[in-house]
Write a protein that holds these residues in place. Structure first.
Motif, short mmCIF file in Angstrom:
data_model
loop_
_atom_site.label_atom_id
_atom_site.label_comp_id
_atom_site.label_asym_id
_atom_site.label_seq_id
_atom_site.Cartn_x
_atom_site.Cartn_y
_atom_site.Cartn_z
N SER A 73 0.85 -1.18 0.00
CA SER A 73 0.00 0.00 0.00
C SER A 73 0.90 1.24 0.00
O SER A 73 1.89 1.30 0.74
N THR A 146 0.53 -4.00 4.25
CA THR A 146 -0.76 -4.13 3.58
C THR A 146 -0.53 -4.04 2.08
O THR A 146 0.12 -3.11 1.60
N LEU A 148 -1.04 -3.32 -1.90
CA LEU A 148 -1.65 -2.29 -2.74
C LEU A 148 -2.78 -2.91 -3.54
O LEU A 148 -2.66 -4.02 -4.04
N THR A 149 -3.89 -2.19 -3.66
CA THR A 149 -5.01 -2.66 -4.47
C THR A 149 -5.21 -1.74 -5.67
O THR A 149 -4.78 -0.58 -5.67
N GLU A 152 -7.10 1.38 -4.54
CA GLU A 152 -6.27 2.39 -3.89
C GLU A 152 -5.45 3.16 -4.91
O GLU A 152 -5.33 4.39 -4.83
#
Length: 159
Positions: A73, A146, A148-149, A152
């Protein structure tokens, strides 16, 4: 089928973002991908879709291997950089610290949260992409974090 609705609906699918890397005879490829999924527990396997006309597809086919590096993230800039086309930016991997994977030699990115080395067991044409099915042959984790999507990052890759 309504084109706008199709794009809207397909963009509702949830995806992570990953750097897929491969090397063959000194040629290195790196790309940002989101069409990756685990496809088997035993043996552990993944499926990866790659654009049919890409440099990465050629390198993966030639080597029979690749690595999936999990972006963290906040690494939108790195994902965008490696998402540029190889034809226009063949030097894009030079901007990232990496080491060769212990099994496949595929580049493992030091900024990534974790990595998975894979050996291709089959492939199939799928429209304008090629789907590779690959066995996971080694894994590693650089740190906790976390992933990364696609949401995002704000990238749009569907439709």
């Amino acid at each position: 089928m309504d084109s706008a609705t199709k794009k809207t609906v397909l963009r509702l699918f949830t995806y992570g973002l990953y750097a897929v890397t491969a090397q063959h005879d000194g040629a290195i490829s790196a790309m940002t991908a989101n069409w990756i999924v685990q496809s088997s527990f035993e043996p552990p396997m993944v499926m990866l879709a790659v654009e049919a006309d890409s440099h990465s597809r050629q390198t993966i086919e030639a080597s029979g291997t690749f690595a999936v590096n999990v972006y963290e993230s906040g690494q939108r800039e790195l994902a965008g950089s490696l998402g540029r086309t190889w034809a226009k930016h063949p030097e894009k991997i030079d901007e990232v610290q990496w080491k060769p994977g212990p099994v496949t030699g595929s580049p493992l990115l030091e900024p990534a949260l974790a990595w998975v080395e894979c050996k291709v067991v089959s492939s199939v044409a799928s429209g304008d992409h090629v789907v590779f099915v690959a066995e996971v042959v080694e894994v590693g984790q650089n740190r906790d974090g976390t992933p990364l999507t696609l949401k995002e990052a704000g990238f749009k890759y569907a439709g």
